[in-house]
Design a protein around this motif. Structure first.
Motif, mmCIF file in Angstrom:
data_model
loop_
_atom_site.group_PDB
_atom_site.id
_atom_site.type_symbol
_atom_site.label_atom_id
_atom_site.label_comp_id
_atom_site.label_asym_id
_atom_site.label_seq_id
_atom_site.Cartn_x
_atom_site.Cartn_y
_atom_site.Cartn_z
ATOM 1 N N THR A 44 0.838 -1.195 0.000
ATOM 2 C CA THR A 44 0.000 0.000 0.000
ATOM 3 C C THR A 44 0.869 1.240 0.000
ATOM 4 O OG1 THR A 44 -1.787 -1.117 1.180
ATOM 5 C CG2 THR A 44 -1.778 1.287 1.237
ATOM 6 N N ILE A 45 0.705 2.064 -1.026
ATOM 7 C CA ILE A 45 1.425 3.335 -1.148
ATOM 8 C C ILE A 45 0.512 4.429 -0.601
ATOM 9 C CG2 ILE A 45 2.573 4.938 -2.691
ATOM 10 C CD1 ILE A 45 3.880 2.156 -2.496
ATOM 11 N N ALA A 46 0.957 5.093 0.431
ATOM 12 C CA ALA A 46 0.139 6.117 1.070
ATOM 13 C C ALA A 46 0.067 7.373 0.202
ATOM 14 C CB ALA A 46 0.711 6.468 2.442
ATOM 15 N N PRO A 47 -1.046 8.088 0.277
ATOM 16 C CA PRO A 47 -1.158 9.346 -0.469
ATOM 17 C C PRO A 47 -0.051 10.318 -0.071
ATOM 18 C CG PRO A 47 -3.301 8.676 0.376
ATOM 19 C CD PRO A 47 -2.291 7.760 1.002
ATOM 20 N N GLY A 48 0.494 11.032 -1.061
ATOM 21 C CA GLY A 48 1.524 12.022 -0.790
ATOM 22 C C GLY A 48 2.917 11.462 -0.622
ATOM 23 N N SER A 49 3.104 10.159 -0.861
ATOM 24 C CA SER A 49 4.428 9.551 -0.683
ATOM 25 C C SER A 49 5.413 10.071 -1.731
ATOM 26 C CB SER A 49 4.334 8.028 -0.799
ATOM 27 O OG SER A 49 3.567 7.474 0.250
ATOM 28 N N SER A 50 6.620 10.394 -1.295
ATOM 29 C CA SER A 50 7.678 10.788 -2.224
ATOM 30 C C SER A 50 8.232 9.547 -2.900
ATOM 31 C CB SER A 50 8.804 11.502 -1.465
ATOM 32 O OG SER A 50 9.435 10.591 -0.570
ATOM 33 N N ALA A 51 9.039 9.737 -3.945
ATOM 34 C CA ALA A 51 9.640 8.603 -4.642
ATOM 35 C C ALA A 51 10.508 7.788 -3.698
ATOM 36 C CB ALA A 51 10.455 9.100 -5.834
ATOM 37 N N GLN A 52 11.230 8.465 -2.796
ATOM 38 C CA GLN A 52 12.065 7.752 -1.837
ATOM 39 C C GLN A 52 11.211 6.934 -0.873
ATOM 40 O OE1 GLN A 52 15.776 7.716 -1.432
ATOM 41 N NE2 GLN A 52 14.822 5.899 -0.534
ATOM 42 N N THR A 53 10.105 7.514 -0.415
ATOM 43 C CA THR A 53 9.206 6.794 0.489
ATOM 44 C C THR A 53 8.595 5.582 -0.204
ATOM 45 O OG1 THR A 53 8.674 8.831 1.666
ATOM 46 C CG2 THR A 53 7.146 6.993 1.928
ATOM 47 N N VAL A 54 8.252 5.738 -1.485
ATOM 48 C CA VAL A 54 7.711 4.611 -2.249
ATOM 49 C C VAL A 54 8.740 3.490 -2.326
ATOM 50 C CG1 VAL A 54 6.923 3.844 -4.523
ATOM 51 C CG2 VAL A 54 6.139 6.030 -3.596
ATOM 52 N N ALA A 65 15.193 -5.604 -3.312
ATOM 53 C CA ALA A 65 16.031 -4.761 -4.165
ATOM 54 C C ALA A 65 16.466 -3.568 -3.322
ATOM 55 C CB ALA A 65 15.266 -4.304 -5.396
ATOM 56 N N PRO A 66 17.663 -3.077 -3.527
ATOM 57 C CA PRO A 66 18.100 -1.916 -2.753
ATOM 58 C C PRO A 66 17.157 -0.739 -2.944
ATOM 59 C CG PRO A 66 19.948 -2.911 -3.920
ATOM 60 C CD PRO A 66 18.714 -3.562 -4.442
ATOM 61 N N SER A 67 16.762 -0.147 -1.851
ATOM 62 C CA SER A 67 15.860 0.998 -1.921
ATOM 63 C C SER A 67 16.466 2.123 -2.756
ATOM 64 C CB SER A 67 15.554 1.505 -0.505
ATOM 65 O OG SER A 67 14.789 2.684 -0.544
ATOM 66 N N ALA A 68 17.781 2.331 -2.615
ATOM 67 C CA ALA A 68 18.455 3.395 -3.359
ATOM 68 C C ALA A 68 18.390 3.136 -4.864
ATOM 69 C CB ALA A 68 19.914 3.500 -2.915
ATOM 70 N N LEU A 69 18.475 1.851 -5.254
ATOM 71 C CA LEU A 69 18.425 1.510 -6.669
ATOM 72 C C LEU A 69 17.022 1.758 -7.233
ATOM 73 C CD1 LEU A 69 20.037 0.439 -9.038
ATOM 74 C CD2 LEU A 69 19.445 -1.897 -8.330
ATOM 75 N N LEU A 70 15.988 1.376 -6.487
ATOM 76 C CA LEU A 70 14.615 1.636 -6.925
ATOM 77 C C LEU A 70 14.371 3.139 -7.044
ATOM 78 C CD1 LEU A 70 12.624 -0.978 -4.788
ATOM 79 C CD2 LEU A 70 12.944 -1.015 -7.273
#
Length: 334
Positions: A44-54, A65-70
């Motif tokens: 679940t992706i919360a409303p207003g999530s930044s790309a890093q938060t996603v 997968a590494p979060s930094a790579l995504l």
């Protein structure tokens, strides 16, 4: 010296090319998922999530997968700001490229909830409350509270939900299914009321809904519905009691054990159409579209009786003598 300089310039170029090739290869590879059985993940992706938060949410949910790579992929694609909030299903064959496409297009995980024609409110709520794909926000609530929650305060819930299959986002509130079904029934009822026969004894859309629910319970045979509706319309028109067993059974509620007795037919309740004239006070089930249409547009006939032939169809009669003969033939001689 010149050769050395050329070589030094060539190394970062080659490294960049290798990185690009590696990146293109990674984008096409299925993302490993944490679930040992390789089942789809629900994220679940919360409303207003930044790309890093996603990216962080995905890795926390089990995308190995590494979060930094995504995050780098989201930014590099130029679509980081287009990712939509919602609940998503990530299958084992999902690649970084198809994952981003799913998130950008908002392709949320959907599930089906089916409500069947002829169900009563207890069965409707049981189906919704037992669904593992819904978030239960109506547990322990009274009928009045549920109707208020979905925008119909003070309205009796019986028959108010249109039987159909509803597609909802996984983990959607249970009340959202009921709200969709209630709105669908309201729309269908409005449509059929506009098509009613001018000679109909029905005075309001609610009366049409009540009669349709009786028709729904009295027969499952499509070709008989308008004829059954005609019998009850004729009875209403001449002031004759409806004498419909399904209404009596509904009035008994959980006391009904599958055997309708004479004492039940003689015991007065609000739903006993043997002891009371006119329609019962509420619908007794959810009618489908065919029964709704039958209620407002019955066939023209002089029949005021019908009896089951035992094969799903009914025998219709205009006089008591004809009816008694039909009972003798189809009921007593079985």
């Amino acid at each position: 010296m010149i050769r050395l300089l050329k070589l030094l310039l060539l190394v970062p170029l080659l490294a960049g090319m290798l990185a690009a090739v590696g990146g293109l290869w990674w984008l096409q590879q299925p993302l490993p998922l944490a679930a040992s059985e390789q089942k789809p993940l629900l994220v679940t992706i919360a409303p207003g999530s930044s790309a890093q938060t996603v990216a962080d949410t995905l890795t926390s949910a089990g995308v190995n997968a590494p979060s930094a790579l995504l995050y780098a992929w989201f930014r590099f694609s130029g679509q980081a700001r287009d990712i939509k909030a919602g609940t998503y299903e990530i299958a084992p064959d999902t690649t970084p490229r198809t994952l981003l496409s799913k998130l950008v297009r908002g392709e949320q995980a959907l599930r089906s909830v089916t409500l069947l024609e002829g169900w009563n409110i207890r069965q409707v709520l049981q189906a919704v409350r037992s669904s593992p794909d819904l978030t239960q926000d109506i547990e322990g609530m009274s009928h009045n509270d549920i109707m208020a929650l979905i925008g119909y305060p003070g309205r009796h819930p019986e028959g108010r939900f249109f039987p159909d299959t509803y597609r909802v986002v996984t983990r959607a509130p249970a009340s959202s299914v009921l709200k969709q079904a209630a709105q669908a029934m309201e729309q269908r009822l409005t449509q059929v009321w506009e098509q009613r026969d001018g000679a109909s004894p029905l005075r309001t859309p609610d009366e049409a809904l009540i009669l349709a629910s009786i028709v729904e319970k009295e027969t499952g045979l499509e070709s008989d519905r308008r004829r059954v509706a005609s019998v009850f319309s004729n009875r209403l028109r001449i002031g004759m009691r409806l004498q419909t067993d399904p209404a009596v059974i509904y009035g008994l509620g959980e006391r009904f054990d599958g055997n309708l007795r004479r004492v039940d037919l003689e015991s007065d309740t609000r739903y006993n159409t043997y002891t009371r004239a006119g329609l019962p006070p509420t619908p007794i089930a959810m009618p489908g579209m065919a029964s709704l249409l039958a209620a407002v547009r019955p066939v023209e006939s002089n029949a005021i009786y019908f009896v089951s032939r035992g094969d799903g169809s009914s025998q219709f009669s205009a006089t008591l003598e004809e009816h008694n003969a039909a009972v003798q033939r189809y009921i007593l001689r079985r």
